[in-house]
Design a protein around this motif. Structure first.
Motif, PDB file in Angstrom:
ATOM      1  N   MET A 171       0.842  -1.204   0.000  1.00 36.42           N
ATOM      2  CA  MET A 171       0.000   0.000   0.000  1.00 36.42           C
ATOM      3  C   MET A 171       0.876   1.253   0.000  1.00 36.42           C
ATOM      4  N   ALA A 172       1.966   1.204   0.752  1.00 35.10           N
ATOM      5  CA  ALA A 172       2.874   2.352   0.791  1.00 35.10           C
ATOM      6  C   ALA A 172       3.642   2.493  -0.522  1.00 35.10           C
ATOM      7  N   ILE A 173       4.067   1.381  -1.104  1.00 31.92           N
ATOM      8  CA  ILE A 173       4.833   1.421  -2.351  1.00 31.92           C
ATOM      9  C   ILE A 173       3.978   1.931  -3.503  1.00 31.92           C
ATOM     10  N   THR A 174       2.744   1.450  -3.591  1.00 33.68           N
ATOM     11  CA  THR A 174       1.875   1.840  -4.702  1.00 33.68           C
ATOM     12  C   THR A 174       1.139   3.145  -4.431  1.00 33.68           C
ATOM     13  N   ASN A 175       1.335   3.700  -3.255  1.00 34.38           N
ATOM     14  CA  ASN A 175       0.755   5.000  -2.881  1.00 34.38           C
ATOM     15  C   ASN A 175      -0.779   4.973  -2.917  1.00 34.38           C
ATOM     16  N   VAL A 176      -1.356   3.913  -2.370  1.00 32.88           N
ATOM     17  CA  VAL A 176      -2.812   3.821  -2.244  1.00 32.88           C
ATOM     18  C   VAL A 176      -3.213   4.733  -1.087  1.00 32.88           C
ATOM     19  N   GLN A 177      -4.100   5.673  -1.348  1.00 32.65           N
ATOM     20  CA  GLN A 177      -4.490   6.664  -0.343  1.00 32.65           C
ATOM     21  C   GLN A 177      -5.527   6.119   0.641  1.00 32.65           C
ATOM     22  N   LEU A 178      -6.436   5.288   0.166  1.00 27.22           N
ATOM     23  CA  LEU A 178      -7.505   4.765   1.014  1.00 27.22           C
ATOM     24  C   LEU A 178      -7.423   3.250   1.071  1.00 27.22           C
ATOM     25  N   TYR A 179      -7.131   2.717   2.257  1.00 26.84           N
ATOM     26  CA  TYR A 179      -7.150   1.274   2.449  1.00 26.84           C
ATOM     27  C   TYR A 179      -7.580   0.991   3.879  1.00 26.84           C
ATOM     28  N   ALA A 180      -8.142  -0.179   4.072  1.00 24.26           N
ATOM     29  CA  ALA A 180      -8.640  -0.561   5.387  1.00 24.26           C
ATOM     30  C   ALA A 180      -8.386  -2.039   5.614  1.00 24.26           C
ATOM     31  N   ILE A 181      -8.224  -2.407   6.874  1.00 18.14           N
ATOM     32  CA  ILE A 181      -8.101  -3.806   7.260  1.00 18.14           C
ATOM     33  C   ILE A 181      -9.442  -4.191   7.868  1.00 18.14           C
ATOM     34  N   GLY A 182     -10.100  -5.165   7.274  1.00 18.49           N
ATOM     35  CA  GLY A 182     -11.430  -5.543   7.725  1.00 18.49           C
ATOM     36  C   GLY A 182     -11.525  -7.015   8.068  1.00 18.49           C
ATOM     37  N   ASP A 183     -12.697  -7.382   8.575  1.00 13.98           N
ATOM     38  CA  ASP A 183     -12.972  -8.775   8.911  1.00 13.98           C
ATOM     39  C   ASP A 183     -13.434  -9.517   7.670  1.00 13.98           C
ATOM     40  N   ILE A 184     -12.987 -10.747   7.576  1.00 14.35           N
ATOM     41  CA  ILE A 184     -13.358 -11.574   6.436  1.00 14.35           C
ATOM     42  C   ILE A 184     -14.724 -12.206   6.710  1.00 14.35           C
ATOM     43  N   SER A 185     -15.546 -12.314   5.670  1.00 14.73           N
ATOM     44  CA  SER A 185     -16.895 -12.858   5.834  1.00 14.73           C
ATOM     45  C   SER A 185     -16.894 -14.375   5.621  1.00 14.73           C
ATOM     46  N   LYS A 186     -17.973 -14.995   6.035  1.00 11.45           N
ATOM     47  CA  LYS A 186     -18.099 -16.447   5.906  1.00 11.45           C
ATOM     48  C   LYS A 186     -18.056 -16.914   4.445  1.00 11.45           C
ATOM     49  N   PRO A 187     -18.760 -16.250   3.508  1.00 11.79           N
ATOM     50  CA  PRO A 187     -18.649 -16.693   2.104  1.00 11.79           C
ATOM     51  C   PRO A 187     -17.227 -16.553   1.543  1.00 11.79           C
ATOM     52  N   GLU A 188     -16.504 -15.551   1.998  1.00 12.57           N
ATOM     53  CA  GLU A 188     -15.113 -15.388   1.531  1.00 12.57           C
ATOM     54  C   GLU A 188     -14.237 -16.512   2.081  1.00 12.57           C
ATOM     55  N   ILE A 189     -14.476 -16.905   3.327  1.00 10.94           N
ATOM     56  CA  ILE A 189     -13.725 -18.036   3.895  1.00 10.94           C
ATOM     57  C   ILE A 189     -14.046 -19.312   3.125  1.00 10.94           C
ATOM     58  N   GLU A 190     -15.329 -19.508   2.778  1.00  6.71           N
ATOM     59  CA  GLU A 190     -15.709 -20.694   2.001  1.00  6.71           C
ATOM     60  C   GLU A 190     -15.024 -20.707   0.636  1.00  6.71           C
ATOM     61  N   LEU A 191     -14.879 -19.531   0.013  1.00  8.59           N
ATOM     62  CA  LEU A 191     -14.162 -19.447  -1.261  1.00  8.59           C
ATOM     63  C   LEU A 191     -12.702 -19.855  -1.090  1.00  8.59           C
ATOM     64  N   LEU A 192     -12.069 -19.372  -0.020  1.00  3.46           N
ATOM     65  CA  LEU A 192     -10.674 -19.732   0.233  1.00  3.46           C
ATOM     66  C   LEU A 192     -10.548 -21.231   0.542  1.00  3.46           C
ATOM     67  N   GLU A 193     -11.513 -21.795   1.265  1.00  8.79           N
ATOM     68  CA  GLU A 193     -11.482 -23.235   1.551  1.00  8.79           C
ATOM     69  C   GLU A 193     -11.593 -24.036   0.261  1.00  8.79           C
ATOM     70  N   LYS A 194     -12.471 -23.585  -0.630  1.00 13.45           N
ATOM     71  CA  LYS A 194     -12.681 -24.294  -1.898  1.00 13.45           C
ATOM     72  C   LYS A 194     -11.397 -24.288  -2.738  1.00 13.45           C
ATOM     73  N   ASP A 195     -10.645 -23.190  -2.657  1.00 13.33           N
ATOM     74  CA  ASP A 195      -9.404 -23.075  -3.430  1.00 13.33           C
ATOM     75  C   ASP A 195      -8.199 -23.625  -2.671  1.00 13.33           C
ATOM     76  N   GLY A 196      -8.396 -24.163  -1.474  1.00 20.37           N
ATOM     77  CA  GLY A 196      -7.296 -24.721  -0.678  1.00 20.37           C
ATOM     78  C   GLY A 196      -6.386 -23.679  -0.075  1.00 20.37           C
ATOM     79  N   MET A 197      -6.925 -22.499   0.169  1.00 16.73           N
ATOM     80  CA  MET A 197      -6.107 -21.420   0.706  1.00 16.73           C
ATOM     81  C   MET A 197      -6.414 -21.142   2.185  1.00 16.73           C
ATOM     82  N   TYR A 198      -7.328 -21.905   2.779  1.00 16.05           N
ATOM     83  CA  TYR A 198      -7.684 -21.657   4.182  1.00 16.05           C
ATOM     84  C   TYR A 198      -7.366 -22.868   5.014  1.00 16.05           C
TER      85      TYR A 198
END
Length: 183
Positions: free
Chosen positions: A156-183
Protein backbone atom coordinates in the motif's frame (compact mmCIF):
# COMPACT_ATOMS: atom_id res chain seq x y z
CA UNK A 1 52.75 34.02 57.16
CA UNK A 2 51.05 32.58 60.09
CA UNK A 3 51.31 28.97 60.88
CA UNK A 4 48.82 26.97 62.85
CA UNK A 5 50.19 24.21 64.95
CA UNK A 6 47.52 21.75 65.83
CA UNK A 7 49.61 19.20 67.46
CA UNK A 8 51.99 20.12 70.09
CA UNK A 9 54.06 18.56 72.63
CA UNK A 10 52.36 20.67 75.30
CA UNK A 11 55.56 21.07 77.13
CA UNK A 12 56.03 17.37 77.53
CA UNK A 13 58.96 15.70 76.09
CA UNK A 14 57.38 12.68 74.56
CA UNK A 15 57.77 10.69 71.44
CA UNK A 16 56.93 12.23 68.15
CA UNK A 17 54.20 10.20 66.52
CA UNK A 18 53.03 10.60 62.96
CA UNK A 19 49.41 11.28 62.36
CA UNK A 20 47.40 8.56 60.70
CA UNK A 21 45.50 10.05 57.81
CA UNK A 22 42.75 8.31 55.88
CA UNK A 23 43.72 7.57 52.29
CA UNK A 24 41.89 9.90 49.88
CA UNK A 25 40.49 8.85 46.49
CA UNK A 26 40.41 11.44 43.75
CA UNK A 27 37.03 11.09 42.00
CA UNK A 28 37.59 13.77 39.38
CA UNK A 29 38.35 11.27 36.60
CA UNK A 30 35.32 9.15 37.54
CA UNK A 31 32.98 12.16 37.35
CA UNK A 32 34.40 13.14 33.96
CA UNK A 33 33.87 9.62 32.66
CA UNK A 34 30.29 9.54 33.96
CA UNK A 35 29.42 12.80 32.21
CA UNK A 36 31.00 11.59 28.97
CA UNK A 37 28.96 8.38 29.09
CA UNK A 38 25.74 10.25 29.86
CA UNK A 39 26.39 12.63 26.97
CA UNK A 40 27.17 9.76 24.61
CA UNK A 41 23.99 7.82 25.43
CA UNK A 42 21.82 10.93 25.23
CA UNK A 43 23.11 11.70 21.73
CA UNK A 44 22.87 8.15 20.40
CA UNK A 45 19.35 7.54 21.68
CA UNK A 46 18.07 10.72 20.10
CA UNK A 47 19.66 9.79 16.76
CA UNK A 48 18.09 6.34 16.51
CA UNK A 49 14.50 6.56 15.32
CA UNK A 50 12.06 3.69 15.72
CA UNK A 51 11.05 2.14 12.44
CA UNK A 52 7.31 2.00 12.17
CA UNK A 53 4.63 2.61 9.61
CA UNK A 54 2.15 5.44 10.00
CA UNK A 55 -1.36 4.16 10.29
CA UNK A 56 -4.23 6.63 10.13
CA UNK A 57 -7.29 5.67 12.09
CA UNK A 58 -10.72 7.29 11.67
CA UNK A 59 -12.05 9.60 14.34
CA UNK A 60 -14.57 8.25 16.81
CA UNK A 61 -16.91 11.12 16.13
CA UNK A 62 -16.61 10.90 12.35
CA UNK A 63 -19.55 12.64 10.67
CA UNK A 64 -19.55 10.17 7.77
CA UNK A 65 -20.76 6.64 8.30
CA UNK A 66 -18.76 4.38 5.94
CA UNK A 67 -21.63 1.93 5.59
CA UNK A 68 -23.91 4.60 4.13
CA UNK A 69 -21.38 5.94 1.65
CA UNK A 70 -22.01 4.90 -1.94
CA UNK A 71 -18.71 3.88 -3.44
CA UNK A 72 -18.65 2.70 -7.04
CA UNK A 73 -17.75 -0.96 -7.36
CA UNK A 74 -14.99 -0.25 -9.86
CA UNK A 75 -13.10 1.72 -7.17
CA UNK A 76 -13.09 -0.95 -4.44
CA UNK A 77 -10.59 -3.79 -4.53
CA UNK A 78 -10.70 -6.51 -1.87
CA UNK A 79 -7.64 -8.58 -1.00
CA UNK A 80 -8.22 -11.93 0.73
CA UNK A 81 -5.19 -13.34 2.54
CA UNK A 82 -4.98 -17.10 3.03
CA UNK A 83 -2.55 -19.54 4.56
CA UNK A 84 0.96 -20.37 3.31
CA UNK A 85 1.58 -17.01 1.60
CA UNK A 86 -1.49 -17.28 -0.63
CA UNK A 87 -3.52 -14.30 -1.74
CA UNK A 88 -6.64 -13.62 -3.80
CA UNK A 89 -8.27 -10.38 -4.90
CA UNK A 90 -11.50 -9.30 -6.53
CA UNK A 91 -13.07 -6.04 -7.64
CA UNK A 92 -16.44 -4.79 -6.43
CA UNK A 93 -18.87 -6.65 -4.19
CA UNK A 94 -18.33 -10.32 -3.33
CA UNK A 95 -21.80 -11.34 -4.55
CA UNK A 96 -21.42 -9.59 -7.92
CA UNK A 97 -17.72 -8.97 -8.56
CA UNK A 98 -16.66 -6.92 -11.57
CA UNK A 99 -13.46 -8.97 -11.71
CA UNK A 100 -13.75 -12.54 -10.44
CA UNK A 101 -11.54 -13.61 -7.53
CA UNK A 102 -8.03 -14.01 -8.88
CA UNK A 103 -5.12 -15.84 -7.24
CA UNK A 104 -1.83 -14.00 -7.25
CA UNK A 105 1.45 -13.81 -5.39
CA UNK A 106 3.15 -11.24 -3.21
CA UNK A 107 5.67 -8.86 -4.71
CA UNK A 108 6.14 -6.75 -7.81
CA UNK A 109 4.93 -9.36 -10.31
CA UNK A 110 1.85 -10.27 -8.28
CA UNK A 111 -0.36 -8.07 -6.15
CA UNK A 112 1.62 -4.89 -6.81
CA UNK A 113 1.04 -5.19 -10.55
CA UNK A 114 -2.69 -5.81 -9.97
CA UNK A 115 -2.96 -2.75 -7.70
CA UNK A 116 -1.11 -0.54 -10.18
CA UNK A 117 -3.35 -1.71 -13.03
CA UNK A 118 -6.49 -1.00 -10.99
CA UNK A 119 -5.15 2.43 -10.00
CA UNK A 120 -4.54 3.26 -13.64
CA UNK A 121 -8.06 2.13 -14.59
CA UNK A 122 -9.64 4.20 -11.78
CA UNK A 123 -7.51 7.21 -12.74
CA UNK A 124 -8.64 6.89 -16.35
CA UNK A 125 -12.30 6.99 -15.31
CA UNK A 126 -12.27 9.44 -12.37
CA UNK A 127 -9.22 11.59 -13.09
CA UNK A 128 -6.53 12.69 -10.65
CA UNK A 129 -8.91 13.44 -7.76
CA UNK A 130 -7.36 11.77 -4.67
CA UNK A 131 -10.77 11.43 -3.03
CA UNK A 132 -11.92 9.31 -5.97
CA UNK A 133 -8.96 6.96 -6.06
CA UNK A 134 -8.75 3.22 -5.54
CA UNK A 135 -10.03 1.87 -2.22
CA UNK A 136 -8.39 -1.35 -1.04
CA UNK A 137 -9.96 -3.56 1.63
CA UNK A 138 -7.50 -6.02 3.18
CA UNK A 139 -9.07 -9.10 4.78
CA UNK A 140 -6.65 -11.44 6.56
CA UNK A 141 -7.80 -14.79 7.94
CA UNK A 142 -6.80 -16.40 11.21
CA UNK A 143 -4.39 -18.59 9.21
CA UNK A 144 -2.53 -15.60 7.71
CA UNK A 145 1.02 -14.93 8.89
CA UNK A 146 1.72 -11.54 10.41
CA UNK A 147 4.57 -11.07 7.92
CA UNK A 148 2.08 -11.29 5.04
CA UNK A 149 -0.06 -8.52 6.55
CA UNK A 150 3.03 -6.35 6.87
CA UNK A 151 3.91 -7.16 3.24
CA UNK A 152 0.47 -6.01 2.07
CA UNK A 153 0.75 -2.80 4.09
CA UNK A 154 4.15 -2.26 2.48
CA UNK A 155 2.53 -2.70 -0.94
CA UNK A 156 0.00 0.00 0.00
CA UNK A 157 2.87 2.35 0.79
CA UNK A 158 4.83 1.42 -2.35
CA UNK A 159 1.87 1.84 -4.70
CA UNK A 160 0.75 5.00 -2.88
CA UNK A 161 -2.81 3.82 -2.24
CA UNK A 162 -4.49 6.66 -0.34
CA UNK A 163 -7.51 4.77 1.01
CA UNK A 164 -7.15 1.27 2.45
CA UNK A 165 -8.64 -0.56 5.39
CA UNK A 166 -8.10 -3.81 7.26
CA UNK A 167 -11.43 -5.54 7.72
CA UNK A 168 -12.97 -8.78 8.91
CA UNK A 169 -13.36 -11.57 6.44
CA UNK A 170 -16.90 -12.86 5.83
CA UNK A 171 -18.10 -16.45 5.91
CA UNK A 172 -18.65 -16.69 2.10
CA UNK A 173 -15.11 -15.39 1.53
CA UNK A 174 -13.72 -18.04 3.90
CA UNK A 175 -15.71 -20.69 2.00
CA UNK A 176 -14.16 -19.45 -1.26
CA UNK A 177 -10.67 -19.73 0.23
CA UNK A 178 -11.48 -23.23 1.55
CA UNK A 179 -12.68 -24.29 -1.90
CA UNK A 180 -9.40 -23.08 -3.43
CA UNK A 181 -7.30 -24.72 -0.68
CA UNK A 182 -6.11 -21.42 0.71
CA UNK A 183 -7.68 -21.66 4.18
Amino acid sequence: MAELNTGGDGGKGGKVRSKKSNPGVDLTAMVDLAFLLITFFMLTTSLSKPQSMNLAMPDKDSPKDPTTMNTPDDRSMTILMGKDNTIQWYLGLFDEPLVAPTKTTYGKDGIRQAILQRQAAVKAVYGDDKEKGLIVIIKPTDKTHYKNLVDILDEMAITNVQLYAIGDISKPEIELLEKDGMY
